[in-house]
Design a protein around this motif. Structure first.
Motif, PDB file in Angstrom:
ATOM      1  N   LEU A   1       0.953  -1.185   0.140  1.00  0.00           N
ATOM      2  CA  LEU A   1       0.219   0.088   0.102  1.00  0.00           C
ATOM      3  C   LEU A   1       0.997   1.246   0.163  1.00  0.00           C
ATOM      4  O   LEU A   1       0.707   2.233  -0.809  1.00  0.00           O
ATOM      5  CB  LEU A   1      -0.888   0.093   1.248  1.00  0.00           C
ATOM      6  N   ARG A   2       1.834   1.097   0.775  1.00  0.00           N
ATOM      7  CA  ARG A   2       2.836   2.289   0.885  1.00  0.00           C
ATOM      8  C   ARG A   2       3.656   2.587  -0.362  1.00  0.00           C
ATOM      9  O   ARG A   2       4.047   3.398  -0.942  1.00  0.00           O
ATOM     10  CB  ARG A   2       3.718   2.071   2.134  1.00  0.00           C
ATOM     11  N   PHE A   3       4.231   1.171  -0.736  1.00  0.00           N
ATOM     12  CA  PHE A   3       5.230   1.183  -1.969  1.00  0.00           C
ATOM     13  C   PHE A   3       4.309   1.790  -3.163  1.00  0.00           C
ATOM     14  O   PHE A   3       4.882   2.666  -3.796  1.00  0.00           O
ATOM     15  CB  PHE A   3       5.389  -0.331  -2.068  1.00  0.00           C
ATOM     16  N   GLU A   4       3.195   1.272  -3.257  1.00  0.00           N
ATOM     17  CA  GLU A   4       2.495   1.819  -4.578  1.00  0.00           C
ATOM     18  C   GLU A   4       1.939   3.179  -4.475  1.00  0.00           C
ATOM     19  O   GLU A   4       1.740   4.012  -5.626  1.00  0.00           O
ATOM     20  CB  GLU A   4       1.296   0.823  -4.742  1.00  0.00           C
ATOM     21  N   ARG A   5       1.527   3.597  -3.266  1.00  0.00           N
ATOM     22  CA  ARG A   5       1.179   5.198  -3.066  1.00  0.00           C
ATOM     23  C   ARG A   5       2.560   6.032  -3.451  1.00  0.00           C
ATOM     24  O   ARG A   5       2.110   7.010  -4.168  1.00  0.00           O
ATOM     25  CB  ARG A   5       0.922   5.277  -1.512  1.00  0.00           C
ATOM     26  N   GLN A   6       3.698   5.407  -2.970  1.00  0.00           N
ATOM     27  CA  GLN A   6       4.979   6.463  -3.224  1.00  0.00           C
ATOM     28  C   GLN A   6       5.301   6.328  -4.852  1.00  0.00           C
ATOM     29  O   GLN A   6       5.834   7.495  -5.461  1.00  0.00           O
ATOM     30  CB  GLN A   6       5.766   5.926  -2.200  1.00  0.00           C
ATOM     31  N   ARG A   7       4.960   5.163  -5.083  1.00  0.00           N
ATOM     32  CA  ARG A   7       5.533   5.063  -6.847  1.00  0.00           C
ATOM     33  C   ARG A   7       4.402   5.876  -7.623  1.00  0.00           C
ATOM     34  O   ARG A   7       4.998   6.403  -8.760  1.00  0.00           O
ATOM     35  CB  ARG A   7       5.021   3.417  -7.263  1.00  0.00           C
ATOM     36  N   ARG A   8       3.099   6.277  -7.091  1.00  0.00           N
ATOM     37  CA  ARG A   8       2.324   7.058  -7.949  1.00  0.00           C
ATOM     38  C   ARG A   8       2.121   8.542  -7.459  1.00  0.00           C
ATOM     39  O   ARG A   8       1.574   9.267  -7.953  1.00  0.00           O
ATOM     40  CB  ARG A   8       0.916   6.539  -7.631  1.00  0.00           C
ATOM     41  N   HIS A   9       3.414   8.711  -6.619  1.00  0.00           N
ATOM     42  CA  HIS A   9       3.536  10.105  -6.101  1.00  0.00           C
ATOM     43  C   HIS A   9       2.345  10.580  -5.574  1.00  0.00           C
ATOM     44  O   HIS A   9       2.080  11.802  -5.494  1.00  0.00           O
ATOM     45  CB  HIS A   9       3.986  10.861  -7.209  1.00  0.00           C
ATOM     46  N   LEU A  10       1.717  10.056  -4.438  1.00  0.00           N
ATOM     47  CA  LEU A  10       0.583  10.437  -4.020  1.00  0.00           C
ATOM     48  C   LEU A  10       1.112  10.816  -2.484  1.00  0.00           C
ATOM     49  O   LEU A  10       1.512   9.973  -1.623  1.00  0.00           O
ATOM     50  CB  LEU A  10      -0.609   9.038  -3.724  1.00  0.00           C
ATOM     51  N   SER A  11       0.518  11.600  -1.949  1.00  0.00           N
ATOM     52  CA  SER A  11       0.608  12.123  -0.473  1.00  0.00           C
ATOM     53  C   SER A  11      -0.303  11.185   0.323  1.00  0.00           C
ATOM     54  O   SER A  11      -1.201  10.540  -0.005  1.00  0.00           O
ATOM     55  CB  SER A  11       0.612  13.646  -0.283  1.00  0.00           C
ATOM     56  N   GLN A  12       0.043  11.200   1.586  1.00  0.00           N
ATOM     57  CA  GLN A  12      -0.886  10.251   2.630  1.00  0.00           C
ATOM     58  C   GLN A  12      -2.369  11.082   2.612  1.00  0.00           C
ATOM     59  O   GLN A  12      -3.256  10.202   2.721  1.00  0.00           O
ATOM     60  CB  GLN A  12      -0.208  10.383   3.940  1.00  0.00           C
TER      61      GLN A  12
END
Length: 278
Positions: A21-32
């Protein structure tokens, strides 16, 4: 290193989901915060999910799959995690949640729960179970958990519901007297209420469980069962168990009435022993 960064995805499916969940969020350049909009939680909620402190609900897994077009990956992974039921290392996880908890509620219908057991009573139960290679070690572990919980009083609120039959089913003797006296003493420092026999069948017959609210405001539950049981993180399931606890509590005696009942049983036990000696 943050909790999310130290999470081991090889330990469980739940950790695997949190990690990716964290890996894919960061890969998509999304903030929390942006991720929170997808999941329906705030930034703190996303942080707890990525660190494994909270677990994806079915609705949240479905939201991730929809927004990221995963083909249902997260919902399927969550389904497998729930299906497996019992987590490896559940005992350590349970102790971690109990340590520093703000509120713990316990219901037991077959035996005195661990936080209230005397050492002799704990040893009696462990020997009766015949499932541990070293009884002394098992007793020490149980007493250590009890000490950890009781040392948190009064900063932590501990609420306990016990079926009356548990008080009667112990063998008469010194162990029973000591255990009942121990309950009376502890009842002055925590909430202990007895569900009387006259309440007959109630929703608690489905099994024992524990509800925990941590200092971080996380609500989890533990359902006791054969081979250990399972930890529950899903908010819907935790709320359902909370309602069960309230319904059982509605059938229970007050704290003062419970103390009176325990005292009466204790005095009756003592009276029988005196008569036998004479």
């Amino acid at each position: 290193m943050t909790s999310a960064e130290s999470l081991n995805p090889d330990e469980s499916i739940w950790n695997l989901m949190a990690y990716h969940l964290r890996f894919e969020r960061q890969r998509r350049h999304l903030s929390q915060s942006e991720m929170g909009s997808i999941l329906g939680v705030n930034k703190s909620g996303v942080s707890n999910l990525e660190a494994g402190r909270n677990r994806l609900t079915q609705d949240q897994a479905r939201r991730v799959d929809h927004h990221w077009n995963t083909g249902g990956l997260y919902e399927r992974l969550r389904g497998f995690a729930v299906l497996l039921g019992r987590d490896e290392g559940w005992d350590k996880q349970l102790r971690d949640f109990e340590s520093g908890a703000l509120n713990i509620k316990i219901y037991y219908g077959r035996v005195i729960p661990v936080p209230l057991q005397t050492e002799d009573y704990a040893r009696f139960l462990i020997i009766a179970g015949r499932q541990v290679p070293n009884v002394d070690t098992a007793v020490k572990i149980r007493m250590a958990r009890q000490a950890m919980l009781l040392e948190q009083l009064p900063k932590m609120a501990l609420w306990v519901l016990i079926d009356e039959r548990v008080l009667h089913e112990m063998d008469d003797g010194e162990m029973k007297q000591a255990q009942l006296a121990h309950l009376l003493d502890l009842s002055e420092h925590l909430s202990l209420r007895i569900v009387p026999d006259k309440a007959h069948t109630h929703i608690g017959v489905d099994g024992e469980f524990e509800l925990i609210t941590t200092a971080a405001g996380i609500d989890v539950a533990y359902v006791w069962a054969q081979l250990g049981g399972r930890l529950i993180h899903d908010p819907v399931e935790v709320r359902s168990l909370g309602m069960r606890y309230d319904r059982i509590g509605a059938r229970a005696l007050s704290e003062d009435e419970s103390r009176t009942l325990i005292r009466r049983i204790l005095e009756g036990t003592h009276g029988r022993e005196v008569a036998e000696e004479q």
